[in-house]
Scaffold this active site. Structure first.
Site, mmCIF file in Angstrom:
data_model
loop_
_atom_site.group_PDB
_atom_site.id
_atom_site.type_symbol
_atom_site.label_atom_id
_atom_site.label_comp_id
_atom_site.label_asym_id
_atom_site.label_seq_id
_atom_site.Cartn_x
_atom_site.Cartn_y
_atom_site.Cartn_z
ATOM 1 N N PHE A 136 0.847 -1.186 0.000
ATOM 2 C CA PHE A 136 0.000 0.000 0.000
ATOM 3 C C PHE A 136 0.881 1.233 0.000
ATOM 4 O O PHE A 136 1.776 1.361 0.830
ATOM 5 C CB PHE A 136 -0.929 0.028 1.227
ATOM 6 C CG PHE A 136 -1.923 1.151 1.166
ATOM 7 C CD1 PHE A 136 -3.076 1.033 0.406
ATOM 8 C CD2 PHE A 136 -1.684 2.349 1.818
ATOM 9 C CE1 PHE A 136 -3.987 2.086 0.316
ATOM 10 C CE2 PHE A 136 -2.587 3.412 1.734
ATOM 11 C CZ PHE A 136 -3.745 3.272 0.976
ATOM 12 N N ASP A 221 9.136 2.587 1.169
ATOM 13 C CA ASP A 221 8.007 3.355 1.662
ATOM 14 C C ASP A 221 7.953 3.170 3.178
ATOM 15 O O ASP A 221 7.499 2.136 3.675
ATOM 16 C CB ASP A 221 6.720 2.860 0.987
ATOM 17 C CG ASP A 221 5.485 3.558 1.532
ATOM 18 O OD1 ASP A 221 5.565 4.185 2.610
ATOM 19 O OD2 ASP A 221 4.426 3.450 0.890
ATOM 20 N N LYS A 250 3.027 10.118 8.054
ATOM 21 C CA LYS A 250 2.356 9.688 9.292
ATOM 22 C C LYS A 250 3.023 10.239 10.562
ATOM 23 O O LYS A 250 2.798 11.372 10.927
ATOM 24 C CB LYS A 250 2.272 8.151 9.325
ATOM 25 C CG LYS A 250 1.212 7.605 8.363
ATOM 26 C CD LYS A 250 0.955 6.143 8.611
ATOM 27 C CE LYS A 250 -0.064 5.513 7.687
ATOM 28 N NZ LYS A 250 -1.457 5.716 8.074
HETATM 29 C C1 LIG Z 1 2.971 2.309 3.730
HETATM 30 C C2 LIG Z 1 2.055 3.440 3.406
HETATM 31 N N1 LIG Z 1 2.342 4.230 2.370
HETATM 32 C C3 LIG Z 1 1.561 5.272 2.044
HETATM 33 C C4 LIG Z 1 0.418 5.553 2.751
HETATM 34 C C5 LIG Z 1 -0.434 6.727 2.354
HETATM 35 O O1 LIG Z 1 -0.252 7.753 3.237
HETATM 36 P P1 LIG Z 1 -1.309 8.986 3.235
HETATM 37 O O2 LIG Z 1 -2.617 8.407 3.649
HETATM 38 O O3 LIG Z 1 -0.733 9.954 4.221
HETATM 39 O O4 LIG Z 1 -1.341 9.532 1.859
HETATM 40 C C6 LIG Z 1 0.071 4.751 3.835
HETATM 41 C C7 LIG Z 1 -1.164 5.020 4.595
HETATM 42 O O5 LIG Z 1 -1.715 4.176 5.257
HETATM 43 C C8 LIG Z 1 0.910 3.663 4.175
HETATM 44 O O6 LIG Z 1 0.626 2.858 5.200
#
Ligand SMILES: Cc1ncc(COP(=O)(O)O)c(C=O)c1O
Length: 400
Positions: A136, A221, A250
């Protein structure tokens, strides 16, 4: 104005289904709703509130900055942005920072940078991006397509191209796809939304080696794993595998929206003037709060505390499982913990979440089969114990 949950259904687009309760106040790992009901927070705003609610250091940073300057266009720079960038680069492999407002935007920047780097260095053929099933990476159209879940990316028309997916923790599956046309491999150094799945050391190491063999960039990520969540400032430090680009969001702002992409000078220099940007990226309020969050989290005793709290959770969850036999496994790192439901309870993670809420405990799910815990990194041990007692009552209800 009387604000009720019903108002959501009238005035909000129905892409979320929020709970009935509306929290109005938080302090540490405790939250109170409109009726004054108190909750223990094991969710941390989905791994965002790394220092709990309204941590004094963050409140102070926000208040102080709010009386100085709120926003400047990117034709100017500002002190909090530069101080934070200096601290992020000092603390990591990176030489350079790009600021965004969210995880998806940090990843969008990472992917665009990788494409630009490959184009500049090798030509148009090198555009393939490989990521992993169940990954994700956010909800922009590029990042959601790179994420490995069709349920999130389908139904919006033609997708950005040249993106393929391999199996996480399966090096052969990556080996089959990767070639000299691969521009980047993007992965979470512990899959979060996909079910709290840590990579094996061999897999992470192997991904790095395959990237090196094919001159492809490795993008980690760390939106969910970053800023102390795994007991390391960034998860890559624990793995001993260094990416070329890293995204963080986050917990970076401890609850204030900010994202960042970190990289080396050799790569980052390809984002030349005008190639990418964001109005709010590098906002002084966000950067001031993030600086305070980073200063507070990046202390040996805080990171060590994450590891001891991990053990407390795991022991507590295993003890619950001995009584009720609901989990097949309790896994994860630091304070990103997943309790995977066994065959009998598969698909029912939401029932555990609802039952927990009824016991005044906030937890999360990671897919339909995993109950997820991502509390404050400094949650008091007493709150962990009391929260686990509430969770046990919730488990008893679902299992009973
Ligand atoms: C691993 C990862 N990448 C990207 C995101 C997306 O982040 P945002 O919701 O701040 O755009 C998330 C959100 O849960 C995530 O867990």
């Amino acid at each position: 104005m009387q604000v009720t949950r019903e108002l959501f259904d009238q005035v909000m687009v129905p892409n979320y289904a929020p709970a009935k309760v509306i929290p109005v106040r938080g302090e540490g790992s405790r939250v109170w709703d409109q009726q004054g009901q108190e909750y223990i927070d094991f969710a941390g705003g989905i791994a965002v509130n790394c220092l709990g609610h309204c941590h004094p250091a963050l409140v102070k940073a926000l208040q102080e900055q709010s009386e100085k300057i709120w926003h400047l266009a990117n034709v100017m720079t500002n002190e909090p942005a530069l101080r934070l960038a200096k601290k992020l680069t000092d603390a990591t492999f990176a030489d350079q920072v790009y600021y965004a407002n969210s995880g998806a935007e940090a990843n969008e920047a990472a992917l665009k940078l990788a494409r630009r780097w490959a184009l500049d260095n090798y030509g148009e053929h090198k555009s393939q991006i490989i990521s992993f099933h169940k990954g994700f990476h956010g909800r922009t159209f590029f990042t959601v397509t790179v994420g490995g879940q069709a349920a999130y990316s389908d139904g919006f028309g033609p997708k950005p191209g040249d993106i393929v997916h391999a199996e996480y923790n399966n090096l052969d599956s990556l080996r089959e796809l990767i070639s000299d046309n691969t521009c980047a491999v993007m992965m979470e150094p512990l899959q979060g939304e996909g079910g709290i799945i840590p990579p094996t050391q061999e897999f992470a190491q192997g991904v790095r080696e395959l990237c090196d063999q094919h001159n492809a960039l490795l993008i980690f990520d760390e939106v969910q794993t970053g800023v102390g969540r795994t007991g390391h400032l960034y998860a890559y430090m624990g793995l001993g595998v260094t990416p070329d680009i890293l995204s963080t969001a986050k917990a970076l702002g401890g609850g204030f929206p900010i994202g960042a992409m970190l990289t080396t000078k050799a790569i980052g220099d390809h984002l030349k003037i005008g190639t990418h940007g964001s109005t709010y990226g590098g906002n002084p309020l966000a950067c001031a709060v993030a600086e305070a969050a980073l200063d507070t989290v990046n202390q040996p005793e805080v990171l060590e505390g994450v590891k001891t709290r991990h053990q407390r959770y795991v022991d507590g969850l295993n003890a619950i499982n001995e009584k009720y036999s609901v989990f097949s496994e309790v896994r994860g790192q630091g304070l990103l913990i997943g309790a995977a439901l066994n065959e009998q309870y598969k698909g029912r993670a939401r029932d555990f979440l609802q039952a927990s809420l009824a016991e005044n405990l906030m937890v999360l799910v990671a897919g339909a089969d995993v109950v997820r815990f991502a509390p404050s990194l400094v949650i008091p041990e007493q709150d962990i114990d009391e929260g686990l007692q509430r969770f046990e009552r919730a488990v008893a209800k679902v299992a009973g």
